[in-house]
Design a protein around this motif. Structure first.
Motif, PDB file in Angstrom:
ATOM      1  N   MET A  79       0.862  -1.157  -0.202  1.00  0.00           N
ATOM      2  CA  MET A  79       0.106  -0.090   0.124  1.00  0.00           C
ATOM      3  C   MET A  79       0.990   1.207  -0.149  1.00  0.00           C
ATOM      4  SD  MET A  79      -3.183  -0.715  -0.119  1.00  0.00           S
ATOM      5  CE  MET A  79      -4.096   0.739   0.669  1.00  0.00           C
ATOM      6  N   THR A  80       2.210   1.301   0.418  1.00  0.00           N
ATOM      7  CA  THR A  80       2.965   2.209   0.501  1.00  0.00           C
ATOM      8  C   THR A  80       4.081   2.488  -0.739  1.00  0.00           C
ATOM      9  OG1 THR A  80       4.799   1.120   1.696  1.00  0.00           O
ATOM     10  CG2 THR A  80       2.993   2.158   2.945  1.00  0.00           C
ATOM     11  N   GLU A  81       3.847   1.590  -1.634  1.00  0.00           N
ATOM     12  CA  GLU A  81       4.872   1.333  -2.623  1.00  0.00           C
ATOM     13  C   GLU A  81       4.527   2.593  -3.549  1.00  0.00           C
ATOM     14  OE1 GLU A  81       6.538  -1.469  -6.245  1.00  0.00           O
ATOM     15  OE2 GLU A  81       5.199  -2.288  -4.849  1.00  0.00           O
TER      16      GLU A  81
ATOM     17  N   THR B 189      -6.585  14.106   1.688  1.00  0.00           N
ATOM     18  CA  THR B 189      -5.278  13.580   0.888  1.00  0.00           C
ATOM     19  C   THR B 189      -4.050  13.441   1.553  1.00  0.00           C
ATOM     20  OG1 THR B 189      -6.373  14.032  -1.269  1.00  0.00           O
ATOM     21  CG2 THR B 189      -3.941  13.799  -1.410  1.00  0.00           C
ATOM     22  N   ALA B 190      -3.662  14.659   2.336  1.00  0.00           N
ATOM     23  CA  ALA B 190      -2.720  14.602   3.346  1.00  0.00           C
ATOM     24  C   ALA B 190      -2.716  13.387   4.208  1.00  0.00           C
ATOM     25  CB  ALA B 190      -2.681  16.175   3.930  1.00  0.00           C
ATOM     26  N   ARG B 191      -3.781  13.391   4.886  1.00  0.00           N
ATOM     27  CA  ARG B 191      -3.807  12.115   5.796  1.00  0.00           C
ATOM     28  C   ARG B 191      -3.606  10.909   5.229  1.00  0.00           C
ATOM     29  NH1 ARG B 191      -8.721  15.160   6.989  1.00  0.00           N
ATOM     30  NH2 ARG B 191      -8.504  16.391   9.147  1.00  0.00           N
TER      31      ARG B 191
ATOM     32  N   SER C 172      -0.207   8.505   5.834  1.00  0.00           N
ATOM     33  CA  SER C 172      -0.370   7.465   6.693  1.00  0.00           C
ATOM     34  C   SER C 172       0.320   6.209   5.883  1.00  0.00           C
ATOM     35  CB  SER C 172      -1.791   6.810   6.566  1.00  0.00           C
ATOM     36  OG  SER C 172      -2.482   6.584   5.392  1.00  0.00           O
ATOM     37  N   ARG C 173       0.527   6.619   4.321  1.00  0.00           N
ATOM     38  CA  ARG C 173       1.313   5.585   3.542  1.00  0.00           C
ATOM     39  C   ARG C 173       2.978   6.017   3.270  1.00  0.00           C
ATOM     40  NH1 ARG C 173      -2.558   4.155  -1.399  1.00  0.00           N
ATOM     41  NH2 ARG C 173      -4.630   3.941  -0.089  1.00  0.00           N
TER      42      ARG C 173
ATOM     43  N   GLY D 111       1.565   9.248  13.798  1.00  0.00           N
ATOM     44  CA  GLY D 111       2.967   8.705  13.290  1.00  0.00           C
ATOM     45  C   GLY D 111       3.333   8.993  12.182  1.00  0.00           C
ATOM     46  N   GLY D 112       2.753  10.188  11.242  1.00  0.00           N
ATOM     47  CA  GLY D 112       2.894  10.428  10.082  1.00  0.00           C
ATOM     48  C   GLY D 112       3.894  11.907  10.059  1.00  0.00           C
TER      49      GLY D 112
END
Length: 246
Positions: free
Chosen positions: A1-3, A23-25, A29-30, A55-56
């Protein structure tokens, strides 16, 4: 999901509410490093605090997109703070709906200044950096009103969004081998955009937005465009409620 998203530095204008904030959130998160910019610093700080609590990583920048020098300064500040810029999301926008016969030229000027010039100023500030680093991604928020005229009432708004869509496609043709370029064209989305209307069209706009989808739906579409491999450019995404016929 973060790639394709993790560790990218992403600047979002109009990042204090609605599509920009969601979108920022999501991107934070990714694993993205998110810079959000808008005029209302208190709302920016709230979004940054929420992202940090999860944690972002995010920072807030006060920005009026109608001020060309300020746009350039914020882009420079983001690069100084994070070391680079990978994605610019031109999201700031206004949508006062009013019949043209009322000839409210102040509203026309405001839409041209924010929706159109604000987008151009963002491109002008980020594009040279993207070309110099041989990579980058510009995402412009247009609208379904940028592919079909929203009239009566939204004629000038449509004009600005048609222009954004045209500029996005023209930019893709000019720099697409080096910089990815995407137009996001939402329909009715739950945000503050509908609150910009006053006068005779207010009830019509509020009623239209009863079918709105959450801003998070558009955030996922933006994330989809960003997460693609470097050799894939999502040129345009149209996203609207299933109920919406316009």
């Amino acid at each position: 999901m973060t790639e394709g998203i993790a560790n990218k530095v992403i600047l979002i204008t109009g990042g204090n509410t609605g599509i920009g904030a969601e979108t920022a959130r999501l991107l934070a998160s990714r694993g993205a490093k998110v810079a959000i910019a808008a005029r209302r610093k208190d709302k920016l700080d709230k979004v940054v605090a929420e992202i940090a609590a999860d944690g972002g990583e995010a920072r807030a920048y006060t920005l009026d997109v109608t001020d060309k020098a300020q746009v350039a300064a914020v882009v420079a500040d983001v690069v100084a703070d994070f070391g680079r810029l990978d994605v610019l999301i031109n999201n700031a926008g206004l949508m006062p709906i009013r019949p043209m016969a009322e000839a409210n030229t102040d509203e026309w000027d405001a839409m041209i200044d924010v929706n159109l010039k604000g987008t151009l100023y963002g491109i002008a500030a980020a594009l040279p950096r993207f070309l110099a680093q041989n990579s980058g991604h510009i995402i412009n928020l247009s609208s379904v009103a940028g592919i079909k005229v929203f009239a009566p009432g939204g004629t000038v708004y449509s004009g600005t969004k048609f222009a954004v869509s045209a500029i996005t496609e023209g930019l893709r043709q000019e720099v697409g081998e080096t910089v990815r370029v995407t137009a996001i064209e939402p329909g009715a989305v739950e945000s503050d955009l509908k609150l910009g209307t006053s006068g005779t069209a207010t009830d019509t706009v509020i009623d239209f937005y009863r079918q709105a989808i959450p801003a998070s739906s558009v955030a996922r579409a933006i994330a989809y465009a960003i997460e693609q491999p470097a050799d894939v450019d999502i040129n345009a995404i149209v996203i609207r409620p299933t109920r919406q016929t316009f």
